[in-house]
Enzyme design. Structure first.
Site, PDB file in Angstrom:
ATOM      1  N   ASP A  82      73.833  16.543  25.676  1.00  0.00           N
ATOM      2  CA  ASP A  82      73.118  17.799  25.769  1.00  0.00           C
ATOM      3  C   ASP A  82      71.631  17.558  25.513  1.00  0.00           C
ATOM      4  OD1 ASP A  82      75.605  18.982  26.058  1.00  0.00           O
ATOM      5  OD2 ASP A  82      75.770  19.475  23.928  1.00  0.00           O
ATOM      6  N   ARG A  83      70.807  18.489  25.941  1.00  0.00           N
ATOM      7  CA  ARG A  83      69.361  18.370  25.754  1.00  0.00           C
ATOM      8  C   ARG A  83      68.998  18.069  24.290  1.00  0.00           C
ATOM      9  NH1 ARG A  83      64.832  21.363  28.109  1.00  0.00           N
ATOM     10  NH2 ARG A  83      66.349  22.646  29.235  1.00  0.00           N
TER      11      ARG A  83
END
Length: 273
Positions: free
Chosen positions: A129-130
């Site tokens: 994920d970011r």
């Protein structure tokens, strides 16, 4: 990257490509239109008869993606001609999306390939994920990507939670489903996909526990959901804006997801190491 094989029996080139070199049927079809196959240095079609001693070569260089290359810091943990592992910083996407074509790990990798003269593409094998940071594994061509996707992978994460897990180590085995058809978020639901995560408490200080987490399945947001949900640990990962708290830095109006991809262990599909 180039694959090379010396034929030991009389057969057609297609058989060498599929059996000895383990190319997928999809990749065999794609490469034949790129002039990627040679036998004894001469261009060849897949129906070419290959005799013992003939040398087959396959060029796996790939065309440039349609998003821009960018310069920027890149922390490479490991690299060879087939793959590389990098340390992704927090707040960075792994790959461009429809709405964002710049500022991602893939853009920086293209810049690195340009600087080092490598005709490679960006094929993420593991994604983060970011806001999750740490090791990301990427293949340099479609063949290595297919082999790595099929290979067994052992991932270890570290996470901080507020509270003390009870028991201090164990297994979380609860199914995960999409919250709604249009949502990117996940939830625990009986009709979800099976999901299993192992956890172990490494230490606890001032009411915050550092956990070692190992996802045994690969569901989206699996560790975040398993930690947060009452049927899991019931202790959200600190700084998780979707499934938990604003985080230890909320007084500074920041939130940082305290989830780190600490290590990744694989058997290299080409070397066996």
């Amino acid at each position: 990257m180039e694959l090379r094989c010396t034929a030991e029996r009389e057969t057609h080139l297609l058989s060498i490509l599929r059996r000895e070199l383990q190319l997928s049927s999809t990749l065999v079809r794609r490469l034949k239109y790129c002039g990627a196959y040679t036998v004894n240095g001469e261009p060849a079609h897949t129906d070419r008869l290959v005799r013992p001693g003939d040398v087959v070569r396959v060029c796996l260089d790939e065309p440039r993606p349609d998003y821009p290359a960018e310069d920027g810091p890149l922390s490479i943990l490991y690299e060879d001609e087939a793959l590389l592992a990098v340390d992704k910083p927090q707040g960075m996407l792994v790959h461009p999306s429809f709405s964002r074509q710049t500022g991602t790990l893939a853009n920086r990798l293209l810049g690195y390939y340009d600087r080092t003269g490598q005709a490679c593409a960006v094929h993420p094998v593991s994604r983060l994920d970011r806001d999750t940071f740490g090791v990301v594994l990427l293949a340099k061509n479609a063949h290595a990507h297919a082999l790595l996707i099929a290979a067994e992978k052992h991932k270890t994460y570290h996470a901080a939670v507020r509270g003390v897990p009870q028991p201090p180590e164990g297994m979380i085995d609860v199914p995960i489903a999409r919250l709604s058809p249009e949502s990117l978020l996940r939830c625990v639901r009986a009709d979800g996909q099976p999901a299993r995560s192992a956890y172990r408490t490494l230490r606890t200080e001032h009411g915050v526990s550092l956990l070692e987490l190992q996802p045994l399945t690969g569901r989206t947001h699996q560790l975040r959901v398993h930690c947060a949900h009452p049927e899991g640990l019931g202790l959200p990962i600190d700084g998780d804006p979707f499934y938990g708290t604003r985080g230890l830095l909320e007084e500074t109006r920041e939130h940082r997801l305290c989830l780190h991809a600490a290590s990744l262990r694989i058997t290299h599909p080409m070397t066996g190491r």
